[in-house]
Design a protein around this motif. Structure first.
Motif, PDB file in Angstrom:
ATOM      1  N   LEU A  56       1.105  -1.616   0.194  1.00  0.00           N
ATOM      2  CA  LEU A  56      -0.419   0.355  -0.213  1.00  0.00           C
ATOM      3  C   LEU A  56       0.622   1.334   0.072  1.00  0.00           C
ATOM      4  CD1 LEU A  56      -2.709  -1.015   2.627  1.00  0.00           C
ATOM      5  CD2 LEU A  56      -3.086  -0.215   0.339  1.00  0.00           C
ATOM      6  N   LYS A  57       2.080   1.312   0.677  1.00  0.00           N
ATOM      7  CA  LYS A  57       3.036   2.520   0.845  1.00  0.00           C
ATOM      8  C   LYS A  57       3.647   2.737  -0.652  1.00  0.00           C
ATOM      9  CE  LYS A  57       2.638   2.221   5.702  1.00  0.00           C
ATOM     10  NZ  LYS A  57       3.548   1.934   6.942  1.00  0.00           N
ATOM     11  N   LEU A  58       3.887   1.267  -1.323  1.00  0.00           N
ATOM     12  CA  LEU A  58       4.426   1.324  -2.511  1.00  0.00           C
ATOM     13  C   LEU A  58       4.062   2.809  -3.754  1.00  0.00           C
ATOM     14  CD1 LEU A  58       5.028  -2.337  -3.468  1.00  0.00           C
ATOM     15  CD2 LEU A  58       7.038  -1.046  -2.187  1.00  0.00           C
ATOM     16  N   ARG A  59       4.990   3.390  -4.739  1.00  0.00           N
ATOM     17  CA  ARG A  59       4.702   3.906  -5.653  1.00  0.00           C
ATOM     18  C   ARG A  59       3.872   3.211  -6.574  1.00  0.00           C
ATOM     19  NH1 ARG A  59      10.157   5.875  -7.429  1.00  0.00           N
ATOM     20  NH2 ARG A  59       9.635   5.370  -9.480  1.00  0.00           N
ATOM     21  N   GLN A  60       3.274   4.114  -7.406  1.00  0.00           N
ATOM     22  CA  GLN A  60       2.033   3.530  -7.780  1.00  0.00           C
ATOM     23  C   GLN A  60       2.185   2.292  -9.185  1.00  0.00           C
ATOM     24  OE1 GLN A  60      -1.556   6.916  -9.792  1.00  0.00           O
ATOM     25  NE2 GLN A  60      -1.827   5.256 -11.391  1.00  0.00           N
ATOM     26  N   ASN A  61       3.134   2.741  -9.736  1.00  0.00           N
ATOM     27  CA  ASN A  61       3.337   1.828 -10.829  1.00  0.00           C
ATOM     28  C   ASN A  61       3.782   0.495 -10.465  1.00  0.00           C
ATOM     29  OD1 ASN A  61       3.340   3.410 -12.627  1.00  0.00           O
ATOM     30  ND2 ASN A  61       5.072   4.575 -12.947  1.00  0.00           N
ATOM     31  N   TYR A  62       4.436   0.510  -8.587  1.00  0.00           N
ATOM     32  CA  TYR A  62       4.756  -0.779  -8.544  1.00  0.00           C
ATOM     33  C   TYR A  62       3.820  -1.775  -8.220  1.00  0.00           C
ATOM     34  CZ  TYR A  62       9.620   1.235  -8.848  1.00  0.00           C
ATOM     35  OH  TYR A  62      11.153   1.470  -8.907  1.00  0.00           O
ATOM     36  N   LYS A  63       2.828  -0.697  -7.409  1.00  0.00           N
ATOM     37  CA  LYS A  63       2.272  -0.854  -6.767  1.00  0.00           C
ATOM     38  C   LYS A  63       0.761  -1.798  -7.525  1.00  0.00           C
ATOM     39  CE  LYS A  63      -0.287   1.916  -3.972  1.00  0.00           C
ATOM     40  NZ  LYS A  63      -1.522   2.513  -3.280  1.00  0.00           N
ATOM     41  N   ILE A  64       0.378  -0.981  -8.256  1.00  0.00           N
ATOM     42  CA  ILE A  64      -0.015  -1.710  -9.800  1.00  0.00           C
ATOM     43  C   ILE A  64      -0.011  -3.314  -9.770  1.00  0.00           C
ATOM     44  CG2 ILE A  64      -1.078  -1.389 -11.738  1.00  0.00           C
ATOM     45  CD1 ILE A  64      -1.521   1.686 -11.427  1.00  0.00           C
ATOM     46  N   ASN A  65       1.919  -2.974 -10.698  1.00  0.00           N
ATOM     47  CA  ASN A  65       2.639  -3.986 -11.031  1.00  0.00           C
ATOM     48  C   ASN A  65       2.156  -5.149 -10.004  1.00  0.00           C
ATOM     49  OD1 ASN A  65       2.713  -3.339 -12.714  1.00  0.00           O
ATOM     50  ND2 ASN A  65       4.843  -2.528 -12.121  1.00  0.00           N
ATOM     51  N   MET A  69       0.266  -8.819 -10.654  1.00  0.00           N
ATOM     52  CA  MET A  69       1.294  -9.724 -10.382  1.00  0.00           C
ATOM     53  C   MET A  69       0.768 -11.284  -9.244  1.00  0.00           C
ATOM     54  SD  MET A  69       4.747  -9.327 -10.671  1.00  0.00           S
ATOM     55  CE  MET A  69       6.022 -10.270  -9.533  1.00  0.00           C
ATOM     56  N   GLY A  70       0.777 -10.156  -8.320  1.00  0.00           N
ATOM     57  CA  GLY A  70      -0.581 -11.725  -7.381  1.00  0.00           C
ATOM     58  C   GLY A  70      -1.489 -12.008  -7.333  1.00  0.00           C
TER      59      GLY A  70
END
Length: 438
Positions: A56-65, A69-70
Motif C-alpha cells: 500500500l505504501k509503494l509508488r503507484q506503478n510498483y503497487k499496480i504491478n 502479479m499477485g
C-alpha cells in the motif's frame, strides 16, 4: 487513477482476508492444538498481511504491478485446482478411487448414492442412506431400524445392507438373543465402511471364534458417542469382551465437536444417565426419517454445486496432493475420563475392555515419526496408565506387512479393504484366544 484505486481496494481486501485467516488459524491452534496445517495458515496469513500493508505504501506503478502479479498467481493456482477437480468425475468420496481403478483396469460402479436410492425406490424397495441427527430432546446413537441402507463405495462396489432392530450394521434379531460374547464400539471402521457384512470386523470375528459378535459402530462417532453407545446398547447385553476401536486420524477431532453436546456430556458426568434408547426405537426412526426428508428438501443440484465451489475455494485437491492433512488435537483429560469410565462400566459386569489402535493411510503413504504422528505415544500412554490392554494394529499388522498400502482400496486414502479388515480381525482374534485360555 482508476488502476491505483483498484489496486488499493485489492490490497485492503487482502489485508482483511488475511486478518480473518490469521484469526481462524490462531483459534484452531488454541482449540485443537498446534499442527503443521494450522501453523502454515498462521504463517501464510501473517506474511500476507505484511506484504499487502507494505504494498500500500509503494509508488503507484510498483503497487499496480505487484497487485497484477499477485492476482495472476492466484488465478493460476485456482486454475490448477479446477483442473484437478475436473479430472475426478465422481462424488467427493470416490473421485480419486475411480481414477485409480481406471488406471488399474478394475471395474468401478460410477452411480452416485442418490442414483442407487432412486433405483431401489423404483423397484419398490424402501431404502435410506446412513443418517444422523442431534435433537435437543433425544440424541440418536444408532440408525433407522430394519431398513435397506445404502452405505458406501470405495472398492468399486456399492455396499448395501439391511439394518438391525436398532439401526446398526448387524443381522436382524441380534439384540433379542442372549449370550452376547463380543461387542465392538467405534466409528466407520467398526461400522464396516466399505465392505460386505461378512468382511467387516464383527462378521469376521464371529466366523473365527464361533461366538456372537455385535457391532454398535456408526460412521462419524467419536469417543463420547462411543461411551454413550456402550452405556445405551452394551450395558443391557453385558458382553464378556468389548473391543473399543480407536481410529487415530479423527477420533480426537470428533471428541472436540462432541463435547459441545449437553446430552453427550451427561453420559460422562452422570454415571446413571441414560436416554433409554433401547426402548425408543420408533421415536428414533421418526426423528431420523424427518431429518432425512429435510435434507432431501434442501439438497439437490444447488447444494452439490455449493459444496463443489467450497471445495475449490479451499484448495482441497491441492492440499490433498501436498499431504497438508489436519492433525487432531492433543489427547485431553476428557479423553482419559471417557476411557476410564468405559473400563469401569465393563468391569462392573466382569467384562474385559480392549483398546484397538487403528492406523491411517497417511502413516504409510508419507514419511512420519511413528511415535509422535497423530499423538500416538500420548494416546497409548493414557491407555496403559488405565491398565486397559492394547491391541496395536500398527505394530501387529501394518508395520510388519511387506506392502501396507495394499490393504487400502487402490492403495489410496480410504478405509481398509477386505484384506485389511481380515488381518485386523485376525490380530484381534489372536488376543481373544489368549484371553480365553487364561
Amino acid at each position: 487513477m482508476r488502476a491505483n484505486k483498484f489496486a488499493n481496494i485489492i490490497l485492503i481486501s487482502g489485508i482483511l482476508y488475511f486478518v480473518s485467516l490469521l484469526i481462524y488459524g490462531c483459534y484452531r491452534i488454541a482449540y485443537y492444538g498446534s499442527n503443521k496445517y494450522y501453523l502454515l495458515i498462521v504463517i501464510v496469513s501473517s506474511a500476507g498481511i505484511i506484504v499487502c500493508a507494505f504494498a500500500l505504501k509503494l509508488r503507484q506503478n510498483y503497487k499496480i504491478n505487484l497487485v497484477l502479479m499477485g492476482l495472476s498467481a492466484l488465478i493460476g493456482v485456482y486454475l490448477v485446482e479446477i483442473f484437478l477437480f475436473w479430472k475426478m468425475p465422481l462424488s467427493f468420496d470416490n473421485r480419486s478411487l475411480f481414477n485409480q481403478a481406471q488406471k488399474m483396469g478394475v471395474a468401478f460402479d460410477t452411480r452416485t448414492k442418490g442414483q442407487i436410492l432412486k433405483e431401489l425406490e423404483n423397484k419398490g424397495v424402501k431404502a435410506v442412506p446412513v443418517i444422523k441427527t442431534d435433537e435437543k430432546t433425544i440424541y440418536p446413537l444408532g440408525g433407522i431400524s430394519s431398513i435397506t441402507t445404502v452405505h458406501c463405495n470405495e472398492s468399486g462396489e456399492w455396499i448395501i445392507y439391511d439394518s438391525d432392530e436398532h439401526g446398526f450394521n448387524n443381522p436382524k434379531g441380534v439384540f433379542a438373543n442372549e449370550n452376547t460374547n463380543i461387542l465392538l464400539v467405534g466409528d466407520s471402521f467398526t461400522h464396516g465402511n466399505c465392505v460386505h457384512r461378512t468382511e467387516n470386523i464383527a462378521g469376521q470375528l464371529q466366523a473365527m471364534s464361533g461366538m456372537k459378535a455385535i457391532n454398535i459402530g456408526i460412521q462419524g462417532n467419536g469417543p463420547l458417542k462411543e461411551l454413550a453407545s456402550l452405556k445405551e446398547y452394551g450395558e443391557p447385553l453385558k458382553p464378556k469382551y468389548i473391543f473399543w476401536l480407536y481410529y487415530e486420524e479423527n477420533d480426537l477431532s470428533e471428541l472436540a465437536s462432541e463435547k459441545r453436546s449437553p446430552i453427550l456430556l451427561k453420559y460422562l458426568l452422570d454415571d446413571r444417565f441414560s436416554q433409554g434408547l433401547v426402548n425408543k426405537q420408533s421415536e428414533i426412526d421418526s426423528l431420523l426419517i424427518k431429518r432425512l426428508h429435510e435434507e432431501m428438501r434442501t439438497g439437490g443440484f444447488w447444494v452439490e454445486m455449493l459444496n463443489n465451489v467450497k471445495s475449490i475455494f479451499k484448495f482441497r485437491q491441492l492440499r490433498n496432493r501436498l499431504t497438508l492433512f489436519n492433525s487432531p488435537p492433543q489427547p485431553s483429560s476428557l479423553f482419559r475420563k471417557i476411557l476410564e469410565q468405559a473400563r469401569n462400566i465393563t468391569t462392573s459386569w466382569n467384562g474385559r475392555l480392549y483398546f484397538v489402535y487403528l492406523p491411517t493411510w497417511e502413516r504409510y503413504a508419507t514419511h512420519v515419526k511413528h511415535n509422535t504422528f497423530y499423538h500416538r505415544q500420548e494416546v497409548l500412554s493414557i491407555i496403559n496408565s488405565l491398565n486397559i490392554p492394547i491391541i496395536d494394529i500398527h505394530n501387529e499388522v501394518f508395520a510388519t506387512h511387506p506392502d501396507p498400502l495394499s490393504l487400502f482400496p487402490f492403495r489410496l486414502l480410504a478405509h481398509y479393504n477386505a484384506e485389511g479388515y481380515r488381518l485386523v480381525s485376525q490380530a484381534i482374534y489372536q488376543h481373544l484366544q489368549q484371553e480365553m485360555v487364561k
